[in-house]
Design an enzyme around this catalytic site. Structure first.
Site, PDB file in Angstrom:
ATOM      1  N   TYR A 159      -7.547  -4.228  -6.654  1.00 28.19           N
ATOM      2  CA  TYR A 159      -6.863  -5.229  -5.812  1.00 28.19           C
ATOM      3  C   TYR A 159      -7.157  -6.673  -6.208  1.00 28.19           C
ATOM      4  O   TYR A 159      -6.515  -7.585  -5.700  1.00 28.19           O
ATOM      5  CB  TYR A 159      -7.280  -5.066  -4.350  1.00 28.19           C
ATOM      6  CG  TYR A 159      -6.701  -3.858  -3.647  1.00 28.19           C
ATOM      7  CD1 TYR A 159      -5.366  -3.824  -3.263  1.00 28.19           C
ATOM      8  CD2 TYR A 159      -7.501  -2.765  -3.335  1.00 28.19           C
ATOM      9  CE1 TYR A 159      -4.841  -2.729  -2.586  1.00 28.19           C
ATOM     10  CE2 TYR A 159      -6.982  -1.653  -2.658  1.00 28.19           C
ATOM     11  CZ  TYR A 159      -5.650  -1.659  -2.292  1.00 28.19           C
ATOM     12  OH  TYR A 159      -5.136  -0.577  -1.621  1.00 28.19           O
TER      13      TYR A 159
ATOM     14  N   ASP B 113     -12.983  -3.456   2.493  1.00 27.13           N
ATOM     15  CA  ASP B 113     -12.290  -2.317   3.096  1.00 27.13           C
ATOM     16  C   ASP B 113     -12.933  -1.927   4.427  1.00 27.13           C
ATOM     17  O   ASP B 113     -14.109  -2.194   4.655  1.00 27.13           O
ATOM     18  CB  ASP B 113     -12.354  -1.129   2.119  1.00 27.13           C
ATOM     19  CG  ASP B 113     -11.234  -0.118   2.361  1.00 27.13           C
ATOM     20  OD1 ASP B 113     -10.432  -0.327   3.289  1.00 27.13           O
ATOM     21  OD2 ASP B 113     -11.176   0.865   1.615  1.00 27.13           O
TER      22      ASP B 113
ATOM     23  N   TYR C 153     -11.332  -8.404  -2.380  1.00 28.68           N
ATOM     24  CA  TYR C 153     -10.974  -7.175  -1.653  1.00 28.68           C
ATOM     25  C   TYR C 153     -12.201  -6.641  -0.928  1.00 28.68           C
ATOM     26  O   TYR C 153     -13.328  -6.762  -1.381  1.00 28.68           O
ATOM     27  CB  TYR C 153     -10.436  -6.103  -2.617  1.00 28.68           C
ATOM     28  CG  TYR C 153     -10.029  -4.832  -1.876  1.00 28.68           C
ATOM     29  CD1 TYR C 153      -8.921  -4.828  -1.037  1.00 28.68           C
ATOM     30  CD2 TYR C 153     -10.790  -3.665  -1.987  1.00 28.68           C
ATOM     31  CE1 TYR C 153      -8.564  -3.687  -0.334  1.00 28.68           C
ATOM     32  CE2 TYR C 153     -10.437  -2.513  -1.284  1.00 28.68           C
ATOM     33  CZ  TYR C 153      -9.317  -2.535  -0.457  1.00 28.68           C
ATOM     34  OH  TYR C 153      -8.976  -1.410   0.243  1.00 28.68           O
TER      35      TYR C 153
ATOM     36  N   ARG D 105     -11.414   4.360  10.379  1.00 29.61           N
ATOM     37  CA  ARG D 105     -10.612   3.760  11.469  1.00 29.61           C
ATOM     38  C   ARG D 105     -10.172   4.851  12.418  1.00 29.61           C
ATOM     39  O   ARG D 105      -9.155   5.485  12.207  1.00 29.61           O
ATOM     40  CB  ARG D 105      -9.365   3.145  10.848  1.00 29.61           C
ATOM     41  CG  ARG D 105      -9.251   1.666  11.001  1.00 29.61           C
ATOM     42  CD  ARG D 105      -7.954   1.242  10.432  1.00 29.61           C
ATOM     43  NE  ARG D 105      -8.145   0.258   9.411  1.00 29.61           N
ATOM     44  CZ  ARG D 105      -7.229  -0.034   8.493  1.00 29.61           C
ATOM     45  NH1 ARG D 105      -6.092   0.614   8.452  1.00 29.61           N
ATOM     46  NH2 ARG D 105      -7.469  -0.968   7.625  1.00 29.61           N
TER      47      ARG D 105
ATOM     48  N   TYR E  68      -5.566 -11.191   6.784  1.00 33.73           N
ATOM     49  CA  TYR E  68      -4.534 -10.525   7.604  1.00 33.73           C
ATOM     50  C   TYR E  68      -5.086 -10.205   8.996  1.00 33.73           C
ATOM     51  O   TYR E  68      -4.488 -10.559  10.014  1.00 33.73           O
ATOM     52  CB  TYR E  68      -4.106  -9.259   6.869  1.00 33.73           C
ATOM     53  CG  TYR E  68      -3.221  -8.297   7.624  1.00 33.73           C
ATOM     54  CD1 TYR E  68      -1.882  -8.581   7.865  1.00 33.73           C
ATOM     55  CD2 TYR E  68      -3.724  -7.071   8.057  1.00 33.73           C
ATOM     56  CE1 TYR E  68      -1.069  -7.671   8.524  1.00 33.73           C
ATOM     57  CE2 TYR E  68      -2.906  -6.160   8.715  1.00 33.73           C
ATOM     58  CZ  TYR E  68      -1.583  -6.465   8.949  1.00 33.73           C
ATOM     59  OH  TYR E  68      -0.785  -5.565   9.605  1.00 33.73           O
TER      60      TYR E  68
ATOM     61  N   LYS F 259      -3.881 -11.807  12.517  1.00 29.39           N
ATOM     62  CA  LYS F 259      -3.385 -10.924  13.580  1.00 29.39           C
ATOM     63  C   LYS F 259      -4.254 -11.059  14.833  1.00 29.39           C
ATOM     64  O   LYS F 259      -3.762 -11.046  15.961  1.00 29.39           O
ATOM     65  CB  LYS F 259      -3.403  -9.470  13.096  1.00 29.39           C
ATOM     66  CG  LYS F 259      -2.328  -9.130  12.070  1.00 29.39           C
ATOM     67  CD  LYS F 259      -0.973  -8.963  12.752  1.00 29.39           C
ATOM     68  CE  LYS F 259      -0.093  -7.968  12.071  1.00 29.39           C
ATOM     69  NZ  LYS F 259       1.224  -7.829  12.716  1.00 29.39           N
TER      70      LYS F 259
ATOM     71  N   TYR G 192      -3.269  -9.535   0.742  1.00 33.78           N
ATOM     72  CA  TYR G 192      -4.198 -10.296   1.593  1.00 33.78           C
ATOM     73  C   TYR G 192      -5.094 -11.229   0.777  1.00 33.78           C
ATOM     74  O   TYR G 192      -5.392 -12.338   1.222  1.00 33.78           O
ATOM     75  CB  TYR G 192      -5.054  -9.366   2.463  1.00 33.78           C
ATOM     76  CG  TYR G 192      -4.280  -8.361   3.297  1.00 33.78           C
ATOM     77  CD1 TYR G 192      -2.925  -8.516   3.552  1.00 33.78           C
ATOM     78  CD2 TYR G 192      -4.921  -7.245   3.838  1.00 33.78           C
ATOM     79  CE1 TYR G 192      -2.225  -7.589   4.305  1.00 33.78           C
ATOM     80  CE2 TYR G 192      -4.230  -6.312   4.602  1.00 33.78           C
ATOM     81  CZ  TYR G 192      -2.882  -6.492   4.820  1.00 33.78           C
ATOM     82  OH  TYR G 192      -2.200  -5.569   5.574  1.00 33.78           O
TER      83      TYR G 192
ATOM     84  N   THR H  65      -2.332  -4.797  14.778  1.00 27.61           N
ATOM     85  CA  THR H  65      -2.813  -3.884  13.735  1.00 27.61           C
ATOM     86  C   THR H  65      -4.174  -3.294  14.080  1.00 27.61           C
ATOM     87  O   THR H  65      -4.994  -3.953  14.729  1.00 27.61           O
ATOM     88  CB  THR H  65      -2.922  -4.616  12.381  1.00 27.61           C
ATOM     89  OG1 THR H  65      -3.466  -3.719  11.415  1.00 27.61           O
ATOM     90  CG2 THR H  65      -3.822  -5.833  12.457  1.00 27.61           C
TER      91      THR H  65
ATOM     92  N   ILE I  58      13.240 -15.109  10.675  1.00 28.40           N
ATOM     93  CA  ILE I  58      12.743 -15.666  11.942  1.00 28.40           C
ATOM     94  C   ILE I  58      12.360 -17.136  11.796  1.00 28.40           C
ATOM     95  O   ILE I  58      12.158 -17.832  12.789  1.00 28.40           O
ATOM     96  CB  ILE I  58      11.560 -14.861  12.539  1.00 28.40           C
ATOM     97  CG1 ILE I  58      10.360 -14.845  11.588  1.00 28.40           C
ATOM     98  CG2 ILE I  58      11.983 -13.459  12.931  1.00 28.40           C
ATOM     99  CD1 ILE I  58       9.063 -14.498  12.308  1.00 28.40           C
TER     100      ILE I  58
HETATM  101  C1  UGA Z   1      -3.228  -1.033   6.204  1.00 28.38           C
HETATM  102  C2  UGA Z   1      -2.577  -2.387   6.187  1.00 28.38           C
HETATM  103  O1  UGA Z   1      -3.499  -3.414   6.287  1.00 28.38           O
HETATM  104  C3  UGA Z   1      -1.566  -2.559   7.227  1.00 28.38           C
HETATM  105  O2  UGA Z   1      -0.357  -2.100   6.714  1.00 28.38           O
HETATM  106  C4  UGA Z   1      -1.732  -1.907   8.532  1.00 28.38           C
HETATM  107  O3  UGA Z   1      -1.965  -2.829   9.540  1.00 28.38           O
HETATM  108  C5  UGA Z   1      -2.774  -0.865   8.581  1.00 28.38           C
HETATM  109  O4  UGA Z   1      -3.507  -0.554   7.448  1.00 28.38           O
HETATM  110  C6  UGA Z   1      -2.084   0.385   9.068  1.00 28.38           C
HETATM  111  O5  UGA Z   1      -1.301   0.969   8.298  1.00 28.38           O
HETATM  112  O6  UGA Z   1      -2.311   0.694  10.214  1.00 28.38           O
HETATM  113  P1  UGA Z   1      -5.087   0.110   4.800  1.00 28.38           P
HETATM  114  O7  UGA Z   1      -5.194   1.331   5.632  1.00 28.38           O
HETATM  115  O8  UGA Z   1      -6.349  -0.332   4.151  1.00 28.38           O
HETATM  116  O9  UGA Z   1      -4.495  -1.113   5.575  1.00 28.38           O
HETATM  117  O10 UGA Z   1      -3.943   0.265   3.695  1.00 28.38           O
HETATM  118  P2  UGA Z   1      -3.621   1.277   2.532  1.00 28.38           P
HETATM  119  O11 UGA Z   1      -3.032   0.484   1.438  1.00 28.38           O
HETATM  120  O12 UGA Z   1      -2.767   2.363   3.069  1.00 28.38           O
HETATM  121  O13 UGA Z   1      -5.031   1.819   2.018  1.00 28.38           O
HETATM  122  C7  UGA Z   1      -5.738   2.846   2.613  1.00 28.38           C
HETATM  123  C8  UGA Z   1      -6.933   3.181   1.744  1.00 28.38           C
HETATM  124  O14 UGA Z   1      -6.478   3.751   0.515  1.00 28.38           O
HETATM  125  C9  UGA Z   1      -7.834   2.019   1.347  1.00 28.38           C
HETATM  126  O15 UGA Z   1      -9.175   2.451   1.365  1.00 28.38           O
HETATM  127  C10 UGA Z   1      -7.424   1.710  -0.097  1.00 28.38           C
HETATM  128  O16 UGA Z   1      -8.463   1.135  -0.851  1.00 28.38           O
HETATM  129  C11 UGA Z   1      -7.091   3.103  -0.598  1.00 28.38           C
HETATM  130  N1  UGA Z   1      -6.130   3.192  -1.745  1.00 28.38           N
HETATM  131  C12 UGA Z   1      -4.956   2.507  -1.725  1.00 28.38           C
HETATM  132  C13 UGA Z   1      -6.427   4.032  -2.832  1.00 28.38           C
HETATM  133  O17 UGA Z   1      -7.502   4.677  -2.884  1.00 28.38           O
HETATM  134  N2  UGA Z   1      -5.520   4.141  -3.842  1.00 28.38           N
HETATM  135  C14 UGA Z   1      -4.346   3.473  -3.853  1.00 28.38           C
HETATM  136  O18 UGA Z   1      -3.573   3.629  -4.829  1.00 28.38           O
HETATM  137  C15 UGA Z   1      -4.054   2.644  -2.769  1.00 28.38           C
END
Ligand code: UGA
Length: 345
Positions: A294, A300, A298, A304, A151, A155, A87, A121, A59
């Site tokens: 991360y 969290d 980082y 949600r 991020y 957004k 991020y 998002t 794009i």
């Molecule tokens: C995501 C992303 O920011 C975006 O892709 C998107 O906008 C949004 O959420 C979405 O999918 O709607 P998040 O939900 O934090 O954010 O992303 P994940 O990487 O899926 O993490 C979810 C949770 O799992 C977090 O608490 C993270 O710390 C945890 N996690 C992640 C673990 O406990 N272990 C892992 O190996 C990876």
């Protein structure tokens, strides 16, 4: 569908990506629109149709946004850098991809009278501790030093730019806020077809495929509501079909019934994988700190949960897939796709 619908064309920016490719299949099945898919690669968009055109381009390419907005009545923008590991590691690129690169698109859609359907998002709500409502909830992001929020801030500013163009310059727009959409073909497996940490489902799938411990960030206490990609694209197709009621709206698309802690997600995935793909094998869960996993900066969202009353009302839509409906199919898809590559390592 009205007769004029068949003459219309929709352009999907990011049409080769995870959400874009699922949306294109649904649009071709459910509507008569012509679909123009713009992306740098199309591995995930395998289908063929006389109504589908692929435009292989970034794009950022000069003239690209001008030509696609001139040629399509509806523009769906799905391009993003959207994995949390980026991020705080590559925040400048995150702000560029999620804000700066898309500013010209907003202006072009306004000037050319196009309907911009923009994928934002659920992260814009940040740490808001209650059910998240599009028109009332405050957007609570952490301090600038916590780069996790680059991020969400990028957004959010794009949403505000779109909103301002809508209110003051006549832009027809709809902003979609997806809440953790999961499904086949979502993220890569690190070290096989991508590098860096993907989103949680692919992280857990990698651990299962390699028989390694699943890492629970901060004990896996954060909660997410997961929606199936099928339910998600169904809602977006309904938006495309209902311009009168969806223009000028911000719409949450998620499934508040699928509210689980990340630890519960890990346990569910282990149990399904063990029973169907690795009987007798033991998998452990390992706690790890957020900044260890991360890197510095980082932070969290503790939970949600979307308020989806607007989506229900405007779209006559309800999400239907439970976690137990979704996970076996997604795990099966990853196993079919990756077990050969993983086994050879
Ligand atoms: C995501 C992303 O920011 C975006 O892709 C998107 O906008 C949004 O959420 C979405 O999918 O709607 P998040 O939900 O934090 O954010 O992303 P994940 O990487 O899926 O993490 C979810 C949770 O799992 C977090 O608490 C993270 O710390 C945890 N996690 C992640 C673990 O406990 N272990 C892992 O190996 C990876």
């Amino acid at each position: 569908m009205s007769a004029s619908d068949s003459k219309k064309s929709v352009c999907i920016l990011g049409g080769g990506g995870y959400l874009g490719s699922h949306l294109i299949r649904a649009l071709l099945e459910e509507t008569e629109y012509k679909v123009r898919a713009v992306d740098k690669t199309f591995e995930k968009l395998t289908l063929a149709s006389p109504r589908l055109e692929r435009v292989q381009a970034s794009i950022q390419e000069p003239g690209l946004l001008e030509s696609v907005t001139a040629a399509s009545e509806i523009i769906v923008s799905t391009t993003a850098l959207c994995t949390p590991a980026l991020y705080n590691k590559r925040p400048v690129e995150v702000i560029e991809a999620n804000f700066l690169d898309l500013v010209p698109l907003v202006d072009l859609c306004t000037r050319q009278g196009r309907w911009l359907i923009h994928f934002s998002t659920s992260e814009v709500y940040g740490t808001y501790p209650d059910r998240m409502n599009e028109d009332e909830s405050p957007l609570l992001l952490g301090p600038v030093q916590k780069e996790r929020w680059t991020y969400a801030a990028a957004k959010q500013l794009l949403e505000r730019l779109i909103w301002a163009h809508g209110q003051h310059r006549g832009l027809a727009f709809t902003i979609v806020r997806p809440f953790n959409v999961i499904g086949p073909r979502m993220d890569y497996i690190e070290g096989v077809d991508g590098e860096g940490t993907p989103r949680v489902l692919a992280c857990f799938m990698r651990s299962l495929l390699y028989s390694e411990p699943l890492q629970l960030v901060d004990g896996g206490r954060s909660r997410r509501t997961f929606v199936s990609v099928g339910d998600f694209v169904d809602a977006v197709v309904r938006i495309v079909k209902r311009p009168e009621c969806c223009r000028g709206e911000i719409i949450n698309i998620g499934n508040p019934d699928n509210d689980v802690s990340i630890k519960e997600l890990a346990e569910k995935m282990v149990s399904i994988y063990q029973s169907r793909h690795a009987s007798g094998q033991h998998f452990s869960l390992q706690n790890i700190g957020g900044e260890v996993f991360y890197g510095p900066g980082y932070d969290d969202s503790p939970q949600r949960i979307p308020d989806i009353s607007k989506a229900r009302r405007l779209l006559d839509w309800s999400p239907s897939a439970s976690m137990d409906d979704m996970l076996p199919e997604i795990i099966q898809d990853y196993v079919s796709h990756y077990s050969g590559a993983v086994g050879r390592k």
